[in-house]
Each structure stands twice: as structure tokens, then as C-alpha cells.
Scaffold this active site. Sequence first.
Site, PDB file in Angstrom:
ATOM      1  N   HIS A 162     -28.073  55.796  39.542  1.00 32.62           N
ATOM      2  CA  HIS A 162     -28.544  54.663  40.596  1.00 32.62           C
ATOM      3  C   HIS A 162     -27.453  53.607  40.649  1.00 32.62           C
ATOM      4  O   HIS A 162     -27.509  53.020  39.636  1.00 32.62           O
ATOM      5  CB  HIS A 162     -29.888  54.421  40.259  1.00 32.62           C
ATOM      6  CG  HIS A 162     -30.990  55.236  40.683  1.00 32.62           C
ATOM      7  ND1 HIS A 162     -32.053  54.700  40.995  1.00 32.62           N
ATOM      8  CD2 HIS A 162     -30.923  56.519  41.015  1.00 32.62           C
ATOM      9  CE1 HIS A 162     -33.141  55.821  41.157  1.00 32.62           C
ATOM     10  NE2 HIS A 162     -32.199  57.000  41.325  1.00 32.62           N
ATOM     11  N   TYR A 172     -38.530  47.537  44.076  1.00 38.25           N
ATOM     12  CA  TYR A 172     -39.328  46.526  43.401  1.00 38.25           C
ATOM     13  C   TYR A 172     -39.835  45.721  44.407  1.00 38.25           C
ATOM     14  O   TYR A 172     -39.144  44.940  45.237  1.00 38.25           O
ATOM     15  CB  TYR A 172     -38.409  45.572  42.504  1.00 38.25           C
ATOM     16  CG  TYR A 172     -37.985  46.254  41.189  1.00 38.25           C
ATOM     17  CD1 TYR A 172     -38.684  46.170  40.031  1.00 38.25           C
ATOM     18  CD2 TYR A 172     -36.879  47.094  41.061  1.00 38.25           C
ATOM     19  CE1 TYR A 172     -38.313  46.836  38.973  1.00 38.25           C
ATOM     20  CE2 TYR A 172     -36.391  47.472  39.981  1.00 38.25           C
ATOM     21  CZ  TYR A 172     -37.313  47.456  38.786  1.00 38.25           C
ATOM     22  OH  TYR A 172     -36.852  48.145  37.600  1.00 38.25           O
ATOM     23  N   PRO A 217     -42.529  45.397  31.620  1.00 38.71           N
ATOM     24  CA  PRO A 217     -41.595  46.451  32.154  1.00 38.71           C
ATOM     25  C   PRO A 217     -40.689  46.225  33.236  1.00 38.71           C
ATOM     26  O   PRO A 217     -39.899  46.943  33.809  1.00 38.71           O
ATOM     27  CB  PRO A 217     -42.538  47.733  32.393  1.00 38.71           C
ATOM     28  CG  PRO A 217     -43.879  47.283  32.583  1.00 38.71           C
ATOM     29  CD  PRO A 217     -43.918  45.720  31.717  1.00 38.71           C
ATOM     30  N   LYS A 273     -36.320  46.995  30.603  1.00 39.46           N
ATOM     31  CA  LYS A 273     -35.628  46.496  29.276  1.00 39.46           C
ATOM     32  C   LYS A 273     -35.989  46.780  28.205  1.00 39.46           C
ATOM     33  O   LYS A 273     -35.401  46.834  26.917  1.00 39.46           O
ATOM     34  CB  LYS A 273     -35.488  44.873  29.400  1.00 39.46           C
ATOM     35  CG  LYS A 273     -34.491  44.527  30.768  1.00 39.46           C
ATOM     36  CD  LYS A 273     -33.053  44.577  30.200  1.00 39.46           C
ATOM     37  CE  LYS A 273     -32.404  44.554  31.405  1.00 39.46           C
ATOM     38  NZ  LYS A 273     -31.865  46.000  31.870  1.00 39.46           N
ATOM     39  N   TYR A 286     -29.430  43.806  35.036  1.00 37.66           N
ATOM     40  CA  TYR A 286     -30.199  45.066  35.070  1.00 37.66           C
ATOM     41  C   TYR A 286     -29.332  46.357  34.616  1.00 37.66           C
ATOM     42  O   TYR A 286     -29.862  47.278  33.881  1.00 37.66           O
ATOM     43  CB  TYR A 286     -30.371  45.411  36.732  1.00 37.66           C
ATOM     44  CG  TYR A 286     -31.457  46.378  37.008  1.00 37.66           C
ATOM     45  CD1 TYR A 286     -32.630  46.167  37.102  1.00 37.66           C
ATOM     46  CD2 TYR A 286     -31.154  47.896  37.044  1.00 37.66           C
ATOM     47  CE1 TYR A 286     -33.797  46.991  37.263  1.00 37.66           C
ATOM     48  CE2 TYR A 286     -32.053  48.803  37.059  1.00 37.66           C
ATOM     49  CZ  TYR A 286     -33.292  48.291  37.127  1.00 37.66           C
ATOM     50  OH  TYR A 286     -34.597  49.285  37.252  1.00 37.66           O
TER      51      TYR A 286
END
Length: 388
Positions: free
Chosen positions: A72, A200, A292, A296, A383
Amino acid sequence: MRTQVCIIGGGPSGLLLGQLLHRQGIETVILERKTKDYVLGRIRAGILERGTVGLMREAGVGARMDRECFVHDGTVISYGDDQFRIDFTEHTGSHVVVYGQTEMTRDLYEAREAVGALIVYEAEGVTIHGADSDAAHVTYVKDGTEHRIDCDFIAGCDGFHGVSRQAIPLSTRREYEKIYPFGWLGVLSETPPVHEELIYAGSERGFALCSMRNANLSRYYIQCSLSDSPSDWTDAAFWQELKRRIPGEHADALVTGPTIEKSIAPLRSFVTEPMRWGRLFLCGDAAHIVPPTGAKGLNTAASDVHYLYTGLTQHYQGDDEGLERYSERALARVWKAERFSWSMTNLLHRYPDMSPFDIKMQQADVAFLRSNTQAQSVLAQNYIGLPY
Ligand SMILES: Cc1cc2nc3c(=O)[nH]c(=O)nc-3n(C[C@H](O)[C@H](O)[C@H](O)COP(=O)(O)OP(=O)(O)OC[C@H]3O[C@@H](n4cnc5c(N)ncnc54)[C@H](O)[C@@H]3O)c2cc1C
């Protein structure tokens, strides 16, 4: 029995540490409270940072991951109907991969079995003795008989509810905690993911996450009340609520179907300091928990494993600096992961006590992220995972 490193917990931290140490010729025994099937049945994390991917390869268990994972290069952030993409590759030159924790754990179990290294399943009453002395040992009960393992070091990889952290005296231990006033209702469904990258989503009805495991296995979450139970949510109610929280374009494209797993996870931030007491070293969820949001948890467990594995390897080569500084180095990275997970949670969740002003602040945060390249770069760097 005697071993060099006794590892308590056969989750991802313990298994990865065991495999890395094995490749350095360091002997370990893993004590796991549950059965192998139980551990493999736990549906949890799915996004691996580049550092975690590198450790899997270093442990000699990267082949299937490299074959089957999905790369990704970015993620979608949405707020109501508005959406934008954060391009990890553009900002960092790197990416994350989708590879389920269950798959990672399976690869590590198979590798451990292949080399014949010992793992004791259904080890009950695991107890740490003399961690602050030169006579560290661990006792446990298996099939009604008590056993004792003498060791040089103990790795506490037994998760948040394990015994290792509790072995550090309260006079030495300091704990930091934030409990969030909501949970995540997660489902797994054998349907194609709604989008090729994660979404998200913040909305006035609360947070949602569209994630995946493979081309025909989707993982979706919605923020829910802590008083909810999975049985309160029919599949139809779940899909309807998810659609209301993601942009219309994706809601229209969402393929729904029967869910094959449904569970609720409360959200918590937690850190214990120090992560070392004498010959006992804490690793992963035994020492810290993150919400979550931002993926991480597993990745921070892996970075602890990196520091501990390096320290132990150096110790057996005659250099103790890595062990002496383990807690300091691991915690420095842990706190940054805690900050990122907390800030992503605040950015996109609806708190029950939010005032109209708080909501405006959240909207301004999202608008700033949408329009500011540097802010997107900061998110992307966090990220894909900060360097070890
Ligand atoms: C529902 C859920 C969803 C999650 N989603 C994500 C995500 O999307 N992204 C992400 O990065 N992270 C996620 N996480 C977090 C991630 O799964 C954990 O950070 C990760 O499992 C930590 O690995 P660990 O090995 O340190 O601990 P654990 O996985 O908890 O493993 C600890 C092991 O120790 C064993 N054990 C416990 N007590 C004892 C004892 N007394 N004696 C012997 N053995 C013992 C346990 O049975 C277990 O096998 C999620 C967690 C949960 C619960």
C-alpha cells in the site's frame, strides 16, 4: 531445564524474538499459556511497517509474506463526504504492506517447528523468580507437573494481561494510561474490499475504517459504544451504519455479505516504564498498548523485538551496551507511536462529550491536513514507521 533466554508468551513478539535469536545461535524456550490453534485464531493486526517487514525477512520467514502481501503506497482519509489521499511513497519513498497477524504468526510457528526449537503450549501458572538476581528462573505447570527453567534472561512477551509486567515491583514501575470512551466493532467478511487502499473515515456519526486482508476478505470497523456487545449488531445494522460513515461514492460501491467474525475491542493507550528490571525485559503489549487507529500495536511490538534481539546478540558477543540501554531506546520509539495513535484517534473519532467548539477544532485539523503537504508528510512518516 536450562536455556539462555526464556520467552514468556508465544504471540508475535515472543515468536519473532525467538526466531531472530535462533538465527544468532542463541537458545530460547517459549512458554505459551494457550494452544497454538487459539493463538492462530486471534484476528488482530493487518498492516506491517517496513521495519516489521525487514525483521520478518531477517528472521528467515519473509518468503510467503513477500509473495502474498499487498503493498500500500497510500491511504484515504475522509471526513463526511470529503476525502483525500495521503501518498506514502511520495512523502517517504516507502510503503506499508497488508499481511495479517495470523499469517505472520503462522509463518513464525512453522519456522520454529522446522528448527525443532521448544515451545510449551498450555503452560499454566508461569511465575518469574529472581529477575533482579544472578539466579533468574521461571516455573510453570504443565499437565499437573511443575517445571523449572533456569536462564540468563527472561523476555516478557506475554501481552497486556500477562504476568511479566506484574513481576516488576510497584516501587520501580510507573504506568501511564488513557481509556477512551468508545470501542471498535470489527467484522471480517468474505467480500472484496470496498477500495484498494484503507479508508480512515471521520463522520458526525463516529469513526469507521475500511481495511482488508486479501482480494476477497475485508476487515471493517465502526466506532461503537463501550456498552454495546457484538450480538447487539446484526449484519444488516453494521453495514447500514458503515455506509453512513464513509463517503457516498464508497458506500455505493460497498459489497456486503455475511460476516464471519464480529468482535468489540475497547481503545486504550498505556505505557509502563521501565521496560527492563534486572534480567527481565518487557516486549510488545506486555509494556504498552495503543488504540488501533494508525496500526501501531504489532509494529511497535516488533520494534521492541529489534532492540532486544540486538542487545541480546551483542551481550553474547561481549558487549552489554544494547541491553543496558534497551528500555531507554525502546521507550523513545514507543512514546512516538503512542503520540501518533492518540492523535489519529482524536482526529477522526466522535467523543461523547465533544462541544460544538471541539468539533470545529477537529474539522480544522482535518482541513489543515488536507491542504498542507508538510502535515501529510508527517502523517506518512509516522504511518510507514519511524526508523529504529
Ligand atoms: C482486537 C484487536 C485488534 C488489533 N488490531 C491491530 C491493528 O490493526 N494493527 C496493529 O498494529 N495492532 C493491532 N492490534 C494490536 C496487536 O494485535 C498487538 O499489538 C500484538 O498482538 C502484540 O503482540 P504481543 O506478542 O506483544 O502480544 P500478544 O499478541 O498479546 O501475545 C501475548 C501472548 O502471550 C500469551 N500469554 C499471556 N499471558 C501468559 C502467561 N501468563 N503465560 C504464558 N503465556 C501468556 C498469550 O496467550 C499470547 O499468545 C490489535 C489488537 C487487538 C486485541
